[in-house]
Design a protein around this motif. Structure first.
Motif, mmCIF file in Angstrom:
data_model
loop_
_atom_site.group_PDB
_atom_site.id
_atom_site.type_symbol
_atom_site.label_atom_id
_atom_site.label_comp_id
_atom_site.label_asym_id
_atom_site.label_seq_id
_atom_site.Cartn_x
_atom_site.Cartn_y
_atom_site.Cartn_z
ATOM 1 N N THR A 120 49.636 33.270 47.596
ATOM 2 C CA THR A 120 48.415 32.530 47.264
ATOM 3 C C THR A 120 48.750 31.361 46.353
ATOM 4 O O THR A 120 49.389 31.549 45.311
ATOM 5 N N VAL A 122 47.622 28.579 43.678
ATOM 6 C CA VAL A 122 46.569 28.335 42.697
ATOM 7 C C VAL A 122 46.138 26.875 42.809
ATOM 8 O O VAL A 122 46.962 25.963 42.654
ATOM 9 N N SER A 137 42.769 40.237 46.190
ATOM 10 C CA SER A 137 42.379 39.106 45.356
ATOM 11 C C SER A 137 43.439 38.819 44.295
ATOM 12 O O SER A 137 44.139 39.718 43.829
ATOM 13 N N LEU A 154 40.028 32.424 37.391
ATOM 14 C CA LEU A 154 39.773 32.145 38.795
ATOM 15 C C LEU A 154 40.047 33.410 39.597
ATOM 16 O O LEU A 154 41.110 34.017 39.449
ATOM 17 N N LYS A 155 39.101 33.810 40.419
ATOM 18 C CA LYS A 155 39.312 34.901 41.362
ATOM 19 C C LYS A 155 39.482 34.266 42.738
ATOM 20 O O LYS A 155 38.560 33.636 43.265
ATOM 21 N N LEU A 156 40.683 34.427 43.298
ATOM 22 C CA LEU A 156 41.028 33.782 44.557
ATOM 23 C C LEU A 156 41.152 34.827 45.653
ATOM 24 O O LEU A 156 41.831 35.843 45.482
ATOM 25 N N ASP A 157 40.502 34.584 46.783
ATOM 26 C CA ASP A 157 40.633 35.465 47.942
ATOM 27 C C ASP A 157 40.385 34.659 49.203
ATOM 28 O O ASP A 157 40.306 33.427 49.172
ATOM 29 N N GLU A 161 36.221 29.278 48.232
ATOM 30 C CA GLU A 161 35.979 28.718 46.903
ATOM 31 C C GLU A 161 36.256 29.751 45.819
ATOM 32 O O GLU A 161 35.793 30.888 45.883
ATOM 33 N N PRO A 162 37.034 29.384 44.768
ATOM 34 C CA PRO A 162 37.326 30.327 43.696
ATOM 35 C C PRO A 162 36.055 30.763 42.958
ATOM 36 O O PRO A 162 35.129 29.973 42.765
ATOM 37 N N ARG A 164 34.643 31.600 39.423
ATOM 38 C CA ARG A 164 35.078 31.187 38.084
ATOM 39 C C ARG A 164 34.303 31.933 37.000
ATOM 40 O O ARG A 164 33.093 32.120 37.113
#
Length: 403
Positions: A120, A122, A137, A154-157, A161-162, A164
């Protein structure tokens, strides 16, 4: 690109106490050099992997022989078996053999790898302070504005869209797929004003559970432990000892744990806790105690405790700080007795237990002026003392999960 991220790693791992550590323990042994002659800890490719957009297929590390850990803390810490060979070992990072990739999440440049999840990237250009994973995630703490206070999570999956969360300053995760983090209350300039929100989330697609912490008695909030409960510390003002609190996610209040003051880390099984205190001459000391009773197992003013192995049998510490430089020693001690088991010397930026037998260490090659020209993530084995390169030397920024 010049790599000088080690100070950030040390600060994230140990907080402001790091600069107060003095004293270096003098040993009579001559360190053994770990370098070109050292064999790898496990069969693996010989080149540093290139980050990709495909999920990692690196096999998990073979499980270490389990040590007898009680289901619940029983007042008796786990003891470690004998560790033969030299205690002091000098690490020559540029001569280590390449081993398997880190089994915990780690960062190369702006790409999060390892930990059993997808590669992933960032987004953005904000400075990255910490990376973790829960399920599919990625959780990342980044600076909000260059040169000014303030950070966000930031939660990314795969959703795009992250997600926040403002003002998140500390974060812990577990292998079971849970996370706890603190969002401090701040003023318009991003300076903490006391109090904030404790978050607890799982891999389930539901909003996180929250605990509101009032400003009174809520200064310096930080998550210091995560089991089925969240352990966090806070203090009454800008000085004085930290108090330890225990929150069961879903409850509307937390309760103070009065067995220990100034906690720095609670083990992942909730059995033991590390703390700091001041000694004569302003020196800072570390101690290990049983969480339930507060019984002190041992104390040292010669290194700073930063964490435990998953079964809490070994304690990780950093030593050899200079006036404005990171540590030159990573130590592991028997948690039950305080006995020094291994001490690796080199130029380091932080250390974390990969499992009950291996330590991942951010290490570098110094050049004139103290900056790192290149850095590496190395893996050192506690039973043998042997080390290998988990990530080979690179000019890209590196970071390890702080779990």
């Amino acid at each position: 690109m010049q790599t000088n991220a080690r100070l950030a790693v040390v600060v994230a791992a140990v907080g402001v106490a790091a600069v107060a550590i003095g004293g270096v323990l003098a040993y009579q042994q001559v360190p053994e050099v770990l370098g070109a002659a050292a064999a790898p800890l496990a069969a693996s490719p010989t080149s540093t992997p290139t980050p990709s957009n495909s999920p990692s297929r690196t096999p998990s590390a073979p499980p270490a022989t389990p040590l007898p850990t009680p289901a619940k803390p029983s007042g008796t810490p786990v003891t470690t078996p004998p560790h033969p060979g030299k205690v002091q070992l000098k690490v020559e990072v540029d001569k280590l053999t390449k081993g398997r990739d880190p089994q915990l999440p780690y960062l190369v440049g702006r790409e999060v790898l390892g930990g059993g999840g997808w590669s992933t990237k960032v987004p953005g250009s904000q400075s990255i302070q910490q990376v973790e994973r829960i399920g599919n995630s990625v959780l990342v703490i980044v600076a909000k504005r260059p040169g000014k206070p303030g950070s966000e999570l930031l939660k990314l999956d795969s959703s795009g869209e992250p997600e926040r969360t403002d003002n998140v300053t500390s974060l812990l995760t577990t292998e079971g797929g849970t996370a706890a983090y603190v969002a401090e209350r701040t003023d318009a300039d991003g300076v903490p004003t006391g109090g904030g929100t404790i978050y607890y989330r799982t891999t389930e697609p539901v909003p996180p559970l929250k605990l509101q912490v009032p400003a009174a008695g809520g200064n310096g909030l930080k998550v210091v432990g995560l089991t089925d409960k969240v352990y966090y510390r806070a203090q009454d003002g800008l000085s004085g000892p930290w108090k330890l609190f225990e929150w069961t996610p879903g409850d509307s209040t937390a309760k103070q744990v009065k067995t220990v003051d100034s906690p720095t880390r609670v083990s992942s099984d909730g059995a033991v806790v590390s703390s700091i205190s001041s000694a004569a001459g302003g020196q800072t000391c570390s101690a290990v105690s049983l969480l339930d009773s507060g019984k002190r197992l041992w104390k040292s003013c010669e290194h700073l405790i930063t964490g435990f192995s998953p079964d809490h049998s070994i304690t990780i510490g950093l030593a050899g700080y200079g006036a404005n430089t990171p540590p030159t020693k990573v130590q592991v001690h028997d948690t039950a007795t305080g006995k020094l088991l291994r001490e690796w010397t080199g130029s380091f930026g932080g250390a974390v237990a990969e499992d009950d037998q291996h330590i991942l260490i951010l290490a570098g090659v110094e050049k004139l002026g103290g900056d790192w020209s290149k850095s590496s993530i190395i893996r050192c084995e506690v039973p043998t003392g042997s080390c290998e390169a988990a990530i080979g030397l690179t000019t890209s920024r590196l970071s390890i999960s702080g779990r």
